[in-house]
Design a protein around this motif. Structure first.
Motif, PDB file in Angstrom:
ATOM      1  N   LEU A 173       0.978  -1.221  -0.079  1.00 47.29           N
ATOM      2  CA  LEU A 173       0.125  -0.009  -0.096  1.00 47.29           C
ATOM      3  C   LEU A 173       0.884   1.414  -0.037  1.00 47.29           C
ATOM      4  CD1 LEU A 173      -2.813  -0.956   2.688  1.00 47.29           C
ATOM      5  CD2 LEU A 173      -2.742  -1.365   0.298  1.00 47.29           C
ATOM      6  N   PHE A 174       1.954   1.095   0.970  1.00 46.56           N
ATOM      7  CA  PHE A 174       2.735   2.525   0.998  1.00 46.56           C
ATOM      8  C   PHE A 174       3.382   2.619  -0.564  1.00 46.56           C
ATOM      9  CE2 PHE A 174       7.600   3.562   1.422  1.00 46.56           C
ATOM     10  CZ  PHE A 174       7.294   4.901   1.666  1.00 46.56           C
ATOM     11  N   GLY A 175       3.868   1.708  -1.099  1.00 45.10           N
ATOM     12  CA  GLY A 175       4.557   1.836  -2.470  1.00 45.10           C
ATOM     13  C   GLY A 175       3.598   2.531  -3.577  1.00 45.10           C
ATOM     14  N   ASN A 176       2.315   1.901  -3.547  1.00 48.36           N
ATOM     15  CA  ASN A 176       1.436   2.523  -4.583  1.00 48.36           C
ATOM     16  C   ASN A 176       0.940   3.780  -4.164  1.00 48.36           C
ATOM     17  OD1 ASN A 176       0.624   0.184  -6.686  1.00 48.36           O
ATOM     18  ND2 ASN A 176       1.115  -0.829  -4.919  1.00 48.36           N
ATOM     19  N   LEU A 177       0.815   4.114  -2.650  1.00 47.94           N
ATOM     20  CA  LEU A 177       0.375   5.432  -2.655  1.00 47.94           C
ATOM     21  C   LEU A 177       1.409   6.405  -2.890  1.00 47.94           C
ATOM     22  CD1 LEU A 177      -1.206   4.508   1.109  1.00 47.94           C
ATOM     23  CD2 LEU A 177      -2.373   5.399  -1.231  1.00 47.94           C
ATOM     24  N   MET A 178       2.630   6.238  -2.565  1.00 43.78           N
ATOM     25  CA  MET A 178       3.773   7.183  -3.058  1.00 43.78           C
ATOM     26  C   MET A 178       3.707   7.077  -4.318  1.00 43.78           C
ATOM     27  SD  MET A 178       6.222   8.182  -0.746  1.00 43.78           S
ATOM     28  CE  MET A 178       7.613   8.147  -1.804  1.00 43.78           C
ATOM     29  N   ARG A 179       3.652   6.251  -5.142  1.00 45.07           N
ATOM     30  CA  ARG A 179       3.479   6.232  -6.837  1.00 45.07           C
ATOM     31  C   ARG A 179       2.382   7.026  -7.104  1.00 45.07           C
ATOM     32  NH1 ARG A 179       0.354   3.637 -10.375  1.00 45.07           N
ATOM     33  NH2 ARG A 179      -0.317   2.222  -8.733  1.00 45.07           N
TER      34      ARG A 179
END
Length: 720
Positions: A339-345
């Motif tokens: 979730l963190f990686g995709n929210l950052m993206r």
């Protein structure tokens, strides 16, 4: 030296500081990873009936594909995951186990994948064609996949065929009859599947292995960044290892690893869970337990410091990468990392792609798993003048998540991620492929059950994410990689490389050459070598060049790690140029070991080598000279003789000083002997040119002329 220069140009590349390499220069070793955006795919078996064009799907916004799973464990330890998907037109059944290519015995690489092929063909009472056609005839598809630490078998069929699908998986894995002839037949399709990966080693592969031995390769990214070693072996094996695999190896691997207590059976579709579980028990529960499943988790011990690497390339744009090393994650941590990686993206896309400046075209997300840890990498390319702005934007977005102040902006990207999760998993097949059949979810010590990814995303708020980030996302576990355009235009690189070659050659020539007065030259002859010695010499030359190239690669790779943290193109380029200079020096020095000509002057004899180097001796230092073969010398007991040519029976000119001698072969040895004898007579006592005679210049005399030496190369100095 023109030939040497040409070869050097062919064997020497541009300085490595100009390579547009990323921090993960090597291929990622992670499996097909559900919680990632880009991954390395594992090896798959042949697939059944091809998919037709899919019709547009209507997505039920109220249905949660990640929730509502039933988790069971049979009496023999087999894990069963069942997901009822009302209205689904297909049923996906998957049988997996946490065993893959990493468990192949040494020397039998590819055995796990080989067994996967065999299991599809060793069904009692059915031929391979009948067994596979049974799925296709029912409108279904099937596949088998071998990864590094896991193997999957699956089929996808219409809902009415759910019993057949489970029965088909049972027949694939259990009740096998390993016929030796059938096992041997699988070698041919595996070799064809492997293609260029499993070609027999020819001369090109032999030379490549010499030029790139395993000890020159950098550690893989799991070892560099997590302290976790992974072999990185090919899942499909090699030509040599596959030909070593026999029926006994296949049976032994199956009996060691294929037990119900290490397996997980997944059924997703419009099925009734209780009825499905009852049928599964009837088929699988009778099989006994076996060895415990292998442990997947390992303690990460990566470097606890922030890493910033700088690179340059001939591209016009710049690139920025930011990686997060996440250690020892639980199942919930894995999901939150996703979730963190995709929210950052998504947040960076809004800021950099859709913002006023249009600083970037797209934000890429790559996530890789290794033994319970994860590496998440976000990257983008941009105009070189916008690089610092992009770098700052990455830092700002990360800080926004660590110290949330705009809940509306957070809700926007979270809602967009929820919509993407629904769109990317609209069917049982998509859900199982994207999530269930992945490396971390196969292993029970990481994921004992299916995580409710959608539910966790919907309930995730800024404070929860900030708390998780404070525990796992630390500056000392971050890596920045910055690639800039080279300040030297590409058109200038070739002249610069030629200039470095020329400087190296000039320096070497000045070091090796000692001037002589050619007006005093009386006789010149090339040395002769037998064809076999030429062949051996060329082979030795090639091997030596390969060793030099391997050593250069080894030094360059490790030297690049030493200087990659310095943000100076001048330092990187100077370092690379110096390494190339040393490469050329070593290359040229090879030529100083190969005698080429013998030259006779008025007062001395000179032996000329390929790369400018020469050694000389005065005529009055020769104690004995005669025409004789090497065999004759050995017969006379002259064992301390260095034959420059490998002729055993052909006569050559033997020159001795003290106990040591050298044997020279030319086209006309008698003519050479006469010329040497003339020089000896000319320089007989009194000493030639009123100089004091010494046994051999440079040997045994403390006041001998610097740079002079005997004919024997192992005690010689460089003169010309």
């Amino acid at each position: 030296m023109g030939l040497l220069l040409a070869l050097a140009l062919l064997t020497t590349a541009l300085p490595p500081c100009l390579a547009a390499a990323s921090t993960d220069a090597q291929k990622p070793l992670a499996e097909n990873d559900a919680l990632s955006a880009q991954t390395e795919g594992p090896v798959g078996d042949d697939v059944g009936a091809p998919h037709g064009e899919a019709e547009p799907l209507v997505i039920d916004e109220r249905f949660n594909p990640f929730g509502g799973w039933e988790i069971h464990e049979l009496a023999n330890g087999m894990r069963v995951w069942i997901k009822a998907w009302p209205g689904a037109e297909e049923v996906r059944a998957s049988l997996s186990l946490p065993v893959g290519a990493d468990h192949d015995p040494k020397g039998l690489e590819g055995l796990a994948h080989y067994l996967e092929h065999v299991l599809f063909t060793s069904v009692p009472g059915q031929t391979e064609a009948e067994f596979k056609k049974a799925v296709s005839d029912r409108g279904g598809t099937y596949n088998g996949t071998t990864g590094s630490v896991s193997t999957w078998y699956w089929n996808q069929l219409p809902v009415a065929e759910w019993r057949f699908g489970i029965q088909w998986l049972h027949d694939t894995v259990f009740g096998k009859e390993f016929e030796a002839e059938n096992i041997r037949k699988q070698l041919a399709p595996i070799l064809l599947e492997g293609g260029s990966q499993v070609q027999p080693k020819g001369f090109a592969e032999f030379m490549d292995s010499l030029a790139k031995p395993h000890w020159t390769r950098l550690p893989s990214w799991p070892e560099r960044e997590f302290g976790l070693k992974r072999d990185g072996r090919s899942n499909i094996g090699s030509w040599e290892s596959l030909h070593k695999i026999g029926p006994e190896h296949v049976r032994e691997f199956y009996e060691r690893h294929y037990h119900p207590n290490v397996m997980r059976l997944v059924v997703v579709g419009d099925v009734e869970p209780a009825q499905t579980l009852t049928y599964i028990r009837e088929l699988f529960e009778a099989y006994p337990r076996g060895n415990d499943p292998p442990t997947y988790r390992r303690k990460a011990q990566g470097p606890e410091r922030k890493i910033t690497a700088y690179k340059w390339s001939d591209r016009h744009d710049a690139e920025y990468k930011l990686s997060f090393r996440l250690h020892d994650l639980s199942a919930d941590d894995y999901v939150r990392a996703y979730l963190f990686g995709n929210l950052m993206r998504l947040r960076l896309t809004r800021k950099l792609r859709w913002g006023e400046e249009k600083s970037s075209y797209s934000i890429s997300l790559k996530s890789s798993a290794v033994y319970g840890s994860r590496k998440i990498t976000l990257s983008t390319n941009c105009a070189s003048e916008r690089l610092e702005d992009v770098r700052q934007a990455f830092a700002d977005v990360l800080q926004e998540f660590k110290e949330p102040s705009d809940p509306v902006a957070f809700d926007e990207v979270r809602d967009e991620l929820i919509a993407q999760l629904r769109r990317s998993n609209p069917t049982p097949g998509a859900l199982v492929k994207n999530w269930v059949e992945t490396e971390p979810l196969v292993h029970p010590d990481v994921f004992p059950s299916m995580p409710d990814v959608l539910g966790l995303t919907e309930s995730l708020g800024p404070p929860e994410l900030a708390t998780w980030l404070s525990r796992h996302v630390r500056p000392e576990r971050m890596t920045e990689s910055i690639r800039r355009p080279s300040p030297i235009p590409e058109a200038m690189m070739v002249p610069v490389v030629f200039l470095s070659f020329w400087i190296a050659l000039v320096v070497l020539r000045r070091w090796l050459v000692r001037p002589v007065d050619l007006r005093r030259l009386r006789y010149v002859r090339k040395l002769r070598y037998p064809p076999l010695q030429w062949l051996i010499g060329i082979t030795a030359w090639v091997l030596a060049l390969s060793a030099i190239a391997a050593m250069a690669m080894f030094i360059e790779a490790r030297a690049e790690l030493l200087v990659e943290h310095i943000p100076s193109f001048a330092v990187h380029y100077s370092w690379s140029t110096m390494l190339e200079f040393l490469h050329i020096v070593a290359f040229v020095l090879l030529g100083t070991l190969i005698p080429r000509k013998v030259l006779l002057f008025e007062d001395q004899l000179l032996l000329k080598f390929w790369s400018w180097r020469s050694i000389r001796a005065r005529y009055d230092a020769v104690d004995e000279m005669r025409v004789i073969s090497l065999w004759g010398l050995w017969r006379d007991g002259c064992w301390l003789t260095m034959p420059l040519s490998a002729y055993l029976w052909k006569p050559g000119v033997y020159l001795r000083h003290g106990r040591f001698g050298v044997l020279l072969h030319t086209r006309k040895p008698e003519e050479l002997a006469a010329a040497v004898q003339e020089g000896i007579d000319r320089c007989s006592p009194p000493p030639c040119a009123s100089e004091r005679s010494t046994p051999l210049e440079g040997v045994g005399s403390p006041d001998s002329e610097p740079g002079a030496g005997p004919l024997l190369p192992d005690n010689s100095s460089r003169v010309g």
